[in-house]
Design a protein around this motif. Sequence first.
Motif, PDB file in Angstrom:
ATOM      1  N   HIS A  55       0.826  -1.214   0.000  1.00 28.28           N
ATOM      2  CA  HIS A  55       0.000   0.000   0.000  1.00 28.28           C
ATOM      3  C   HIS A  55       0.860   1.264   0.000  1.00 28.28           C
ATOM      4  CE1 HIS A  55      -3.560   2.472   0.894  1.00 28.28           C
ATOM      5  NE2 HIS A  55      -2.761   3.163   1.709  1.00 28.28           N
ATOM      6  N   PHE A  56       1.915   1.279   0.813  1.00 21.77           N
ATOM      7  CA  PHE A  56       2.754   2.473   0.919  1.00 21.77           C
ATOM      8  C   PHE A  56       3.972   2.420   0.003  1.00 21.77           C
ATOM      9  CE2 PHE A  56       0.607   2.327   5.115  1.00 21.77           C
ATOM     10  CZ  PHE A  56      -0.013   3.570   5.061  1.00 21.77           C
ATOM     11  N   ARG A  58       6.707   0.555   0.070  1.00 18.12           N
ATOM     12  CA  ARG A  58       7.948   0.575   0.845  1.00 18.12           C
ATOM     13  C   ARG A  58       8.500  -0.841   0.923  1.00 18.12           C
ATOM     14  NH1 ARG A  58       7.814   5.546   3.685  1.00 18.12           N
ATOM     15  NH2 ARG A  58       9.936   5.100   4.393  1.00 18.12           N
ATOM     16  N   ASP A  62      11.602  -1.144   5.911  1.00 16.63           N
ATOM     17  CA  ASP A  62      10.816  -0.017   6.413  1.00 16.63           C
ATOM     18  C   ASP A  62       9.577  -0.492   7.175  1.00 16.63           C
ATOM     19  OD1 ASP A  62      12.602   1.765   5.294  1.00 16.63           O
ATOM     20  OD2 ASP A  62      11.474   1.987   3.433  1.00 16.63           O
ATOM     21  N   THR A  63       8.875  -1.471   6.620  1.00 17.24           N
ATOM     22  CA  THR A  63       7.657  -1.943   7.292  1.00 17.24           C
ATOM     23  C   THR A  63       7.985  -2.727   8.557  1.00 17.24           C
ATOM     24  OG1 THR A  63       7.619  -3.880   5.834  1.00 17.24           O
ATOM     25  CG2 THR A  63       6.277  -1.989   5.191  1.00 17.24           C
ATOM     26  N   SER A 123      -4.011   3.746  14.082  1.00 17.71           N
ATOM     27  CA  SER A 123      -3.269   3.192  12.950  1.00 17.71           C
ATOM     28  C   SER A 123      -4.181   2.807  11.799  1.00 17.71           C
ATOM     29  CB  SER A 123      -2.466   1.962  13.403  1.00 17.71           C
ATOM     30  OG  SER A 123      -1.541   2.304  14.418  1.00 17.71           O
ATOM     31  N   ALA A 126      -4.169   5.478   9.226  1.00 20.62           N
ATOM     32  CA  ALA A 126      -2.846   5.996   8.895  1.00 20.62           C
ATOM     33  C   ALA A 126      -2.749   6.375   7.420  1.00 20.62           C
ATOM     34  CB  ALA A 126      -1.772   4.959   9.241  1.00 20.62           C
ATOM     35  N   GLY A 127      -2.081   7.499   7.164  1.00 23.23           N
ATOM     36  CA  GLY A 127      -1.836   7.927   5.796  1.00 23.23           C
ATOM     37  C   GLY A 127      -0.400   7.722   5.373  1.00 23.23           C
ATOM     38  N   SER A 128       0.441   7.261   6.294  1.00 20.64           N
ATOM     39  CA  SER A 128       1.851   7.014   5.981  1.00 20.64           C
ATOM     40  C   SER A 128       2.409   6.042   7.008  1.00 20.64           C
ATOM     41  CB  SER A 128       2.657   8.322   6.012  1.00 20.64           C
ATOM     42  OG  SER A 128       2.716   8.832   7.331  1.00 20.64           O
ATOM     43  N   LEU A 129       3.616   5.547   6.733  1.00 19.89           N
ATOM     44  CA  LEU A 129       4.258   4.649   7.696  1.00 19.89           C
ATOM     45  C   LEU A 129       4.581   5.367   8.999  1.00 19.89           C
ATOM     46  CD1 LEU A 129       6.739   2.351   5.722  1.00 19.89           C
ATOM     47  CD2 LEU A 129       4.575   1.756   6.796  1.00 19.89           C
ATOM     48  N   LEU A 130       4.804   6.688   8.940  1.00 21.96           N
ATOM     49  CA  LEU A 130       5.068   7.442  10.159  1.00 21.96           C
ATOM     50  C   LEU A 130       3.892   7.340  11.115  1.00 21.96           C
ATOM     51  CD1 LEU A 130       6.772   9.378  11.846  1.00 21.96           C
ATOM     52  CD2 LEU A 130       5.764  11.279  10.561  1.00 21.96           C
ATOM     53  N   HIS A 131       2.673   7.424  10.581  1.00 22.62           N
ATOM     54  CA  HIS A 131       1.493   7.272  11.430  1.00 22.62           C
ATOM     55  C   HIS A 131       1.457   5.885  12.070  1.00 22.62           C
ATOM     56  CE1 HIS A 131      -0.805  10.592   9.006  1.00 22.62           C
ATOM     57  NE2 HIS A 131       0.211  11.057   9.710  1.00 22.62           N
TER      58      HIS A 131
END
Length: 472
Positions: A55-56, A58, A62-63, A123, A126-131
Motif C-alpha cells: 500500500h505504501f 515501501r 521499512d515496514t 493506525s 494511517a496515511g503514511s508509515l510514520l502514522h
Amino acid sequence: MLGMAMEQMAMTPKPARPPDGGWGWVVAAAAFAVNGLSYGLLRSLGLVLPDLAEHFDRNAQDTAWVSALALAVQQAASEGGPEVGGSNGWRGRPVGSALSTRWGARPVVMVGGVLTSIGFVFSAFAGSLLHLYLGLGLLAGSGWALVFAPALGTLSRYFSRRRVLAVGLALTGNGASSLLLAPTLQLLLDTFGWRGALLLLGAITLHLTPCGALLRPLALLGDPPAPPRGPLAALGLGLFTRRAFLVFAVGTALVGGGYFVPYVHLAPHALDRGLGGYGAALVVAVAAVGDAGARLVCGWLADQGWVPLPRLLAVFGALTGLGLLAVGLVPTVGNSEGWGGPLLAAAVAYGLSAGSYAPLVFGVLPGLVGIGGVVQATGLVMMLMSLGGLLGPPLSGFLRDETGDFKASFLVCSSFILSGSFVYMGLPRALPSCRPPSRPASPPPERGELLPVPQVAILTPGGPQPTPDTTC
C-alpha cells in the motif's frame, strides 16, 4: 466504627508466603489473556506487513520498523512490576514506578488496555508509515508495556513452589492467541483490508482492561517497608557487579537479537517460500501450538528440580536457535496452494523449543539475585532484550531486501540465539530451591555467587521465629 474497622484491618497479619493457589489462579487466567493480547498479537501482526509494504510502496526493512518499534517500546518501558514492597509496592522502574507506586497494578493495566486499543484505532486511519510508527509502535507499544510486566509480576507474588508452572501457564497465552489470531487476522485482511483489520484489533485489545481489573494486590509478610533510594539502587544497576547476573544478562541480550525476528517475519517468510495467506497463517498457528504446549510442560518440569534451571535454559536456548536455523533452510514450496510440510515441521520444532525457553528466563532470576532484586533484574533484562527487539527485525528486513528472501535473516538470528545459549554455560550449575531447607540457611556468599534463600519472620504466640522463605 470506621476507625475500629481500619484498626482491625491494620492488625490483620499478612500471609507469610504466597498462597500457591486460590485467587492466584484467577490472576493466572488474567495474565494468560494479557500475554495473548500482547505478545501473541505481535506474533501474528507480521501477516499485515506485506499489505502495508504494497500500500505504501515501501520495502520490508521499512515496514519491519512497525513491529520492531512496538516490541522495543514494550520491552524497554515494561520494566515496571509489583515488587515485594507491599500490595502496591512498585519500585525502580522508569514507567512502572511513576504510575504504579501511586495507583497500583490494577488501574495501570486497565489504562494500558485502553492505550493499546487507541493505538490500533489510530493506525487504522494511517496515511503514511510514520502514522503507523506512532500508532502501533509508540501508542500500542506503550499500552502493552503497561500491561505485561504488572500482570506477570502480580502472578509471581501468588505462587512459590509452583511459580514456574504458573508463569508457564500464563505464557501459553502467547501460543493460544497466535493459534486463533493468525487465521482470524488473515480472514479480516481478506474481508476488510488492513485498515478494517486494525480497527477490529483495536476492539479486541480493549479486552485487556477487564483483565487488569482481576489483578487483586497481595501483601506478604516480609515485604520491605520502603523503596530503595538513589538512581543506582532504584534501577538495580548494582546487579551487574554480580558475575552470575552479568553472564545471564549478556546471554539474554544476545538471544534477544534473534528471538523476536520470527514474531515479525515468520509469516512473510512463509509467503516467500511459496505459501498463500492461509498457508502462512497455518505456519504461525502450528508454531504457536508447539510454543503453548512447551511452556506449560517446561514450567512443570522446571518446578520438579530434576535438572538445574541454568542447564535447561542453555539447552532450550540452543534448541531454539537450531529450530530457527531449520526454518531458514527449508526448501521453497513452489505454489500458493501447497501447505509446506517441511516448513510446518520446522515451525513446530521452533515453537516447542522457543516455548520451553520462555518460562525459564523468568524462573532463574530469583535464584540469581534473590527475591528482593528479582523485579529490578527482570527490568534490566527486558531492557537489554528490547535492543534486540528494536534492531533484529529491521536487520532481518534489510537482509531480505538485499538477498531477495528471509533465508539469510533466519540464519543470522539463529546465530545470535546460539551465541547467547553458549554464554549461559557460564552460569552456576544449580540455583537455590524454593522448598524449605532441612537445615539453617548458609552464610551470605561472596559477590558473584548465588544468593541463598532469604529468611522472613512469622508471628507466633511465642514471638517472631525465623522461617525459611518460600517466595524465591
